[in-house]
Design a protein around this motif. Structure first.
Motif, PDB file in Angstrom:
ATOM      1  N   ALA B  60      16.237  14.100 -57.426  1.00  0.00           N
ATOM      2  CA  ALA B  60      16.147  14.616 -56.063  1.00  0.00           C
ATOM      3  C   ALA B  60      15.875  13.471 -55.086  1.00  0.00           C
ATOM      4  O   ALA B  60      16.366  13.467 -53.971  1.00  0.00           O
ATOM      5  CB  ALA B  60      15.050  15.671 -55.977  1.00  0.00           C
ATOM      6  N   GLY B  61      15.081  12.511 -55.527  1.00  0.00           N
ATOM      7  CA  GLY B  61      14.872  11.317 -54.724  1.00  0.00           C
ATOM      8  C   GLY B  61      13.901  11.484 -53.576  1.00  0.00           C
ATOM      9  O   GLY B  61      13.596  10.533 -52.882  1.00  0.00           O
ATOM     10  N   ILE B  62      13.440  12.691 -53.338  1.00  0.00           N
ATOM     11  CA  ILE B  62      12.486  12.879 -52.243  1.00  0.00           C
ATOM     12  C   ILE B  62      11.212  13.488 -52.800  1.00  0.00           C
ATOM     13  O   ILE B  62      11.247  14.152 -53.834  1.00  0.00           O
ATOM     14  CB  ILE B  62      13.069  13.796 -51.142  1.00  0.00           C
ATOM     15  CG1 ILE B  62      13.727  15.017 -51.799  1.00  0.00           C
ATOM     16  CG2 ILE B  62      14.046  13.058 -50.265  1.00  0.00           C
ATOM     17  CD1 ILE B  62      14.002  16.132 -50.850  1.00  0.00           C
ATOM     18  N   PRO B  63      10.091  13.273 -52.158  1.00  0.00           N
ATOM     19  CA  PRO B  63       8.844  13.877 -52.625  1.00  0.00           C
ATOM     20  C   PRO B  63       8.943  15.399 -52.610  1.00  0.00           C
ATOM     21  O   PRO B  63       9.549  15.992 -51.705  1.00  0.00           O
ATOM     22  CB  PRO B  63       7.803  13.391 -51.615  1.00  0.00           C
ATOM     23  CG  PRO B  63       8.406  12.203 -50.985  1.00  0.00           C
ATOM     24  CD  PRO B  63       9.883  12.408 -51.003  1.00  0.00           C
ATOM     25  N   VAL B  64       8.374  15.969 -53.612  1.00  0.00           N
ATOM     26  CA  VAL B  64       8.390  17.422 -53.726  1.00  0.00           C
ATOM     27  C   VAL B  64       6.989  17.933 -53.431  1.00  0.00           C
ATOM     28  O   VAL B  64       6.046  17.576 -54.129  1.00  0.00           O
ATOM     29  CB  VAL B  64       8.791  17.830 -55.153  1.00  0.00           C
ATOM     30  CG1 VAL B  64       8.837  19.322 -55.262  1.00  0.00           C
ATOM     31  CG2 VAL B  64      10.110  17.212 -55.512  1.00  0.00           C
ATOM     32  N   ASN B  65       6.861  18.744 -52.401  1.00  0.00           N
ATOM     33  CA  ASN B  65       5.523  19.225 -52.044  1.00  0.00           C
ATOM     34  C   ASN B  65       5.379  20.681 -52.432  1.00  0.00           C
ATOM     35  O   ASN B  65       6.335  21.458 -52.378  1.00  0.00           O
ATOM     36  CB  ASN B  65       5.301  19.079 -50.540  1.00  0.00           C
ATOM     37  CG  ASN B  65       5.302  17.629 -50.155  1.00  0.00           C
ATOM     38  OD1 ASN B  65       4.589  16.831 -50.739  1.00  0.00           O
ATOM     39  ND2 ASN B  65       6.148  17.282 -49.200  1.00  0.00           N
ATOM     40  N   PHE B  66       4.183  21.018 -52.818  1.00  0.00           N
ATOM     41  CA  PHE B  66       3.948  22.392 -53.243  1.00  0.00           C
ATOM     42  C   PHE B  66       2.487  22.722 -52.989  1.00  0.00           C
ATOM     43  O   PHE B  66       1.595  21.994 -53.413  1.00  0.00           O
ATOM     44  CB  PHE B  66       4.264  22.526 -54.743  1.00  0.00           C
ATOM     45  CG  PHE B  66       3.983  23.885 -55.279  1.00  0.00           C
ATOM     46  CD1 PHE B  66       4.749  24.968 -54.874  1.00  0.00           C
ATOM     47  CD2 PHE B  66       2.961  24.078 -56.182  1.00  0.00           C
ATOM     48  CE1 PHE B  66       4.492  26.220 -55.381  1.00  0.00           C
ATOM     49  CE2 PHE B  66       2.700  25.346 -56.681  1.00  0.00           C
ATOM     50  CZ  PHE B  66       3.472  26.403 -56.280  1.00  0.00           C
ATOM     51  N   THR B  67       2.272  23.799 -52.257  1.00  0.00           N
ATOM     52  CA  THR B  67       0.903  24.208 -52.001  1.00  0.00           C
ATOM     53  C   THR B  67       0.611  25.455 -52.818  1.00  0.00           C
ATOM     54  O   THR B  67       1.295  26.474 -52.667  1.00  0.00           O
ATOM     55  CB  THR B  67       0.699  24.497 -50.510  1.00  0.00           C
ATOM     56  OG1 THR B  67       1.127  23.356 -49.792  1.00  0.00           O
ATOM     57  CG2 THR B  67      -0.757  24.774 -50.222  1.00  0.00           C
TER      58      THR B  67
END
Lengths: 218, 667, 318
Positions: B60-67
């Motif tokens: 994906a190459g991008i940070p994956v954020n999850f709350t």
């Protein structure tokens, strides 16, 4: 950096001086001292050649005679007489003190950057002459500090004297010859007296360990 | 793959591990044993899905954020999977899979000497918790989340150390481990609070360490990391705890858990662009000391696992050195050198995780088979454990940083960074330090070569030195041997194709360094071509010269000077192998050798010779002991405060309240 | 670096290189032994005796200890391979087998390849469970650990001054940043020479001709090797002798006035002659000096380290 002959000789004398620290074998120490002083003699001759000061040649000849030829032989004779071969139990292991001396060479390079060199002898802005002198001074002090045998103390004293001499030679156009000769005579007498003293110490105490001389206090 | 998928996969991993934990609790309540197969499947499945999540994240190459939770104490319970975390998660997956694979051989049916049945439920629960905690530590996006899972991880690790035996040593080790991680957590908490005070947020992403006011926080973080990673002088707990943990757990603890500290340092100080020269130089000094200290103690160590643990101290020191160099280079405005150093750090952290867990597993295999880890009892294992020997050999080549292994590639990067630093026109002292570090690192390298030749030579080569080492040879490729072979294959692969592997680090590098340098270009050494060439040459030499002569080869005894068969006691032992080096460094090691020869004519006809080598680690005996005595004394003094009378306690309460109220009004 | 396009040039270069790689190492040893024999008033074995020895060893049947594992047989093989690789990488003569720029002779790679060879040699020595091998191995790693920083610092200082870690560029005879750095070249050369005396198990560190294996380093390690196995170990060692002596000689060669070494032939002759003269010098040392006591050796190696520190100081001063 490209070294001039003057700087190369100065550094050579400093390096050979530091190599004295590397071993506890007194005979090797003495021969390193010989070479070290020989480099200083060559340096004196070279300065005399550049600055056209004839009296430096005489000083060099005298130093050669006294400090390269006579004193090491005399000390070698004392060693043989007193039957000491090596300086056991230095306070700092000999290799380490040599490396310390090498590092002190770097320190003296930094320190001496403030001291201007002799005009005409040095390249512009070079101060390796005083670096070498200071490093030899440090070497002598290290030698006296880290060793126990009285002979090493004498050697340390001689090295310090060489440092001071080199400092004088590189900073001035040589001191008046009378002073030089007087100093040389003083060193000669000092070494002879201490050599004989050492011989007596050995005879009365069976060792020449100066760290045990603390017993002599009241 | 779209980002939500990797969140799903990470979630799956956590779910698998949580379910595993739940199962073990249920099994405990039902007083049954959780099936090994189920527990291992859950562990491996979770690890696999975490690894796949990391790969998806990388693609994906991008940070994956999850709350996960909006309200979690002071902040949210939120996670982020960014490029920096990916190598560490992959390492976690790899080591977790390897240790799962070898669990059945190393753990099951272990009875200890006291006859206590090994509590497998307890063990699995802790391993699962450890994995869960570590994964979530790597994924945490803010300080509070981080601390919570950091604690889960530490407590699980400490309990694992006690899990196998009810021995006194294990208890002490666990106590030391827990003390160290407590201390680290305390320091971290302080640092986090300070940063919260400065920046008003707990989010890691928004913390920057450039300004002067962040100096205490940066220093505290550095110290906490040093404690957690086992950097000198806080290395004392490492050998004890690594040696006492059961095999697979030891592999995890030494391979991955220590790396989380490195991860934290990268995440906060490197990512936060720390420019405090004090922090940098302290890190450099501590790293250098622990390099030398660790490997020196590893060299004279008799216990195989403790040896490996001490060598971890060295490698952690190396990594800390590399990190501090990268910070220094960045401060001086030299992005390329910073990039090399960071790449070296990341790659070495990964590599060390791989080969240290490999070596740990191999040591545990030996422990399991021979029931001893004492080098003086081992010997001749090459014939009995051929696969383990091969793997240990490759692992040692790697940890000594010899080409063509992965250790060489990462150490080369660190060397190269220092070398370039010495060329650049930076202040004199930086150049002096860099050039001197080259000498020091090569010294450390030679020491580690000595250390690992000793480990292999004494444990695997020669003849068995005791009955215990004469067990029946291993047949076929058991699970643990398979894990070892896979790990060693990875070591060779990472080394020979370092260019390709470094390309995978590029995004992490871009994130850390902020520059678009391709990490693959930083390692131009043609290791692959050279090793191919070497392999061909070696095979030609072997086939043409040694091969044809194999038929006429005669097997005979080792030369015995004509005295008749030599006993194994005539062999070089571990202590005698390292004795010359021990003598040279006797001041540091406090090595004392006492020789006692008895008999009437002692010189020519000795009746008994007893040689005792004693080594008293200076830090442990002098500094720590003083410190502990001081703590004990002050605690004894403080107990006087606790009178037991309820009124006095109420008085304390009242006084505290007054102080707090006062502080509240003033501040 | 410009890649030489002239095929004839390349052929001449690599042909001479190959010839010197095959002939020089055993010849150096032969010369060394012959000189020592002459000093002791013996006639000594012929100069080509090492060749004859190797030829004979290669024809014999091997005897292997019953305790040895697979490591024992492949170790000399790997050792020789590494030495051959190193002979391509280390700039030990002015000749080059491969044109510049194809493979970088990285100094860290070189030092760690030497480490790899040592790793195998030491393990093979421990493999048979012989006490002699064990002693030799233990001494070898101890000496290596003291020498390694000196070698690394000497080479790294040259590299830092030249601005590259590629030794073939550092030692190149085209004008570089190191031209005229006589002091640095000389000190680094001294450091490397002293270190190679120790690394090669020559006299002040180890006496290769003593009758007592208990005091030896290298000979004790290959005590159990026989026939082809021994031959391989010996060839590896001979090549190592030529490589390390050649490397230190190249340092000294850069101290010579550059107009003497302007053309290819002069350099080739000087390099070859230099290695042989260093061998003669070693023979002189070995005839005059005695082997140092084991406990005195760190003091000797300290001189190599001191040279390295001096080079370090020069490299730092701008």
């Amino acid at each position: 950096m490209q070294l001039s002959t003057f700087e190369a000789l100065a550094m050579l004398s400093a390096v050979l001086g530091i190599l004295i620290l590397g071993t506890t074998l007194l005979r090797t120490n003495l021969s390193f001292y010989r070479f070290h002083t020989l480099a200083i003699v060559a340096l004196t001759v070279w300065i005399g050649h550049i600055t056209k000061e004839a009296h430096l040649y005489i000083v060099a000849a005298a130093v050669l005679l006294v400090k390269v030829l006579f004193i090491p032989s005399f000390l070698g004779w004392v060693m043989k007489k007193a039957e000491v071969g090596s300086d056991k139990q230095a306070f700092i292991a000999a290799p380490l003190s040599m490396h310390l001396g090498a590092i002190m060479l770097g320190v003296s390079y930094l320190l001496s950057s403030r001291i201007p060199g002799l005009e005409g002898v040095h390249q512009e802005g070079s101060h390796l002459g005083s670096t070498a002198a200071m490093s030899i001074l440090f070497t002598g002090v290290l030698l006296m500090l880290t060793r126990r045998a009285a002979l090493s103390q004498i050697l340390g004293f001689l090295v310090i004297e060489n440092g001071i001499y080199l400092f004088a030679v590189t900073q001035t156009h040589g001191m008046p010859m009378l002073v030089e000769m007087g100093l040389l005579l003083e060193v000669l007498v000092g070494v002879m007296i201490s050599g004989l003293l050492l011989f007596n110490i050995k005879k009365s105490f069976e060792h020449i360990d100066v760290s045990q001389l603390t017993d002599l206090k009241d | 793959m779209a980002p939500p998928n990797c969140i799903l996969l990470y979630g799956l991993a956590c779910l698998a591990w949580t379910i595993g934990v739940a199962f073990t609790i249920i099994a405990d309540l039902l007083k049954t044993k959780l099936s090994n197969r189920l527990a291992l499947a859950l562990t491996a499945g979770g690890a696999l899905s975490a690894g796949m999540g990391a790969i998806g994240n990388y693609q994906a190459g991008i940070p994956v954020n999850f709350t996960a939770l909006k309200h979690f104490g002071l902040t949210t319970l939120s996670f982020t999977g960014d490029n920096l975390a990916i190598p560490f998660i992959l390492l976690l997956t790899l080591v977790a899979l390897a240790s799962t694979l070898s669990t059945r051989d190393l753990i099951d049916s272990t009875h200890n000497k006291e006859g206590h049945r090994f509590q497998s439920n307890h063990y699995y629960r802790l391993i699962l918790l450890l994995l869960l905690g570590t994964l979530l530590v790597l994924l945490s996006a803010n300080a509070i989340t981080f601390l919570v899972f950091w604690e889960v991880m530490s407590v699980a690790a400490a309990s694992l150390i006690t899990s196998e035996h009810v021995r006194h040593r294990a208890q002490r080790a666990a106590l030391a481990y827990i003390t160290a991680s407590r201390l680290a957590t305390a320091l971290l908490t302080g640092a986090f609070l300070w940063m919260y005070h400065q920046s008003g947020t707990f989010d890691f992403a928004s913390w920057q360490f450039q300004s002067n006011s962040t100096f205490p926080a940066a220093l505290l973080i550095l110290l906490a990391v040093c404690i957690k990673a086992g950097i000198w002088p806080a290395h004392g707990y490492l050998p004890q705890s690594y040696a006492e943990a059961p095999g697979p757990a030891a592999a995890l603890i030494s391979g991955v858990i220590g790396k989380t500290a490195i991860y934290l340092l990268l995440r906060l100080l490197v990512l936060g662009n720390c420019q405090h020269s004090w922090v940098i130089y302290i890190a450099l000094a501590l790293g250098t000391i622990s390099c030398i200290w660790g490997i020196l103690f590893a060299l004279v160590e008799r216990d195989l696992k403790r040896l490996l643990a001490f060598s971890s101290v060295e490698n952690m020191g190396l990594i800390i050195i590399a990190i501090s160099l990268s910070m220094l280079a960045r401060k001086e405005g030299l992005p390329v050198i910073a990039a090399i150093a960071v790449t070296g750090t990341l790659f070495h952290a990964f590599n060390h995780g791989v080969f240290k867990s490999l070596l740990m597993l191999a040591a545990s295999t030996i422990d399991k088979k021979a029931h001893t880890r004492d080098l003086a009892q081992l010997g001749g294992l090459a014939k009995r454990l051929p696969w383990t020997m091969l793997a240990f050999f490759i692992g040692s080549v790697a940890i000594c940083a010899l080409p063509p292994s992965n250790g060489f590639a990462s150490k080369w990067l660190i060397y190269q960074a220092f070398f370039r630093m010495a060329i650049e026109s930076v202040p004199l002292h930086d150049r002096a330090i860099s050039l001197a570090m080259l000498g020091i690192l090569s010294f450390v390298g030679a020491l580690s070569l000595a250390c690992y030749t000793k480990a292999i030579g004494i444990a695997f080569l020669g003849r068995p030195r005791s009955k215990q080492a004469q067990f029946t040879p291993e047949t076929g490729l058991s699970g643990s041997a398979m894990a070892l072979v896979i790990l060693s294959a990875i070591c060779v692969f990472l080394g020979t194709s370092a260019g390709i592997c470094l390309r995978a680090i590029t995004p992490a590098l871009a994130e850390l360094n902020g520059s678009g340098i391709d990490a693959a270009n930083l390692f131009p050494v043609a290791v692959a071509q050279l090793s191919l060439f070497g392999l061909i040459t070696a095979s030609i030499i072997y086939l043409c010269i040694l091969g044809p002569r194999s038929t006429g080869m005669k097997t005979y005894i080792t030369w015995d000077c004509g005295y008749g068969p030599l006993s194994a006691r005539a062999e070089e032992t571990g202590s005698s192998f390292s004795h010359p080096i021990g003598r040279i460094f006797s001041q540091v090691l406090q090595l004392k050798v006492e020789t006692n020869i008895t008999g009437r004519d002692r010189r020519h006809f000795p009746e008994g010779i007893k040689v005792e080598t004693r080594m008293t680690p200076f830090i442990e005996t002098t500094v720590y002991k003083r410190f502990i005595e001081m703590v004990n004394f002050s605690s004894l003094t403080l107990t006087r405060l606790q009178t037991g009378s309820i009124h006095v306690h109420l008085l304390y309460l009242f006084l505290t309240m007054i102080v707090l109220v006062y502080l509240g009004t003033v501040l | 670096m410009s890649i030489e396009t002239n095929t004839g040039e390349i052929l001449k270069n690599s042909g001479t290189f190959l010839a010197s790689l095959i002939i020089l190492p055993p010849l150096t040893i032969g010369i060394l032994r012959k000189t020592k024999a002459r000093f002791q008033n013996r006639i000594g074995a012929p100069l080509l005796q090492p060749f004859f020895d190797l030829a004979k060893l290669l024809q014999k049947n091997e005897t292997v200890s019953e305790h040895a594992s697979w490591l024992f047989r492949i170790a000399p093989c790997i050792n020789l391979t590494v030495m051959l690789l190193l002979s391509l990488l280390i700039p030990w003569t002015s000749l080059t087998a491969i044109p510049h720029g194809i493979i970088s002779a990285d100094l860290f790679l070189i030092i760690y390849l030497l480490g790899l060879a040592r790793f195998f040699t030491v393990l093979a020595a421990l493999d048979t469970g012989s006490a002699f091998g064990g002693f030799g191995a233990s001494r070898e790693v101890t000496l290596a650990l003291l020498v390694e920083p000196a070698v690394m610092l000497c080479l790294a200082c040259l590299g830092v001054r030249a601005g590259t870690s590629d030794l073939s560029q550092v030692f190149s005879y085209e004008a570089t940043r190191l031209t005229g750095q006589y002091g640095l070249w000389f000190l680094a050369g001294c450091g490397l020479f002293l270190s190679s005396l120790v690394e090669l198990s020559r006299m002040p560190a180890d006496d290769p001709t003593t009758h007592l294996e208990l005091t030896m380093v290298h000979e004790a390690m290959i005590l159990e090797n026989s026939a082809a196995n021994l031959a391989l170990a010996e060839i590896g060692h001979y090549i190592k002798v030529a490589l390390l002596l050649g490397l230190s000689w190249q340092c000294f060669m850069h101290c010579l006035p550059s107009h003497l070494l302007s053309d290819w032939t002069a350099r080739a002759i000087a390099s070859t002659g230099g290695i042989i003269s260093l061998a003669l010098f070693i023979a002189l040392i070995e005839s005059l000096a005695v082997k140092l006591r084991w406990t005195k050796l760190p003091e000797f190696i300290a001189y190599a380290v001191a040279m390295a520190i001096f080079s370090y100081l020069i490299a730092l001063s701008v």
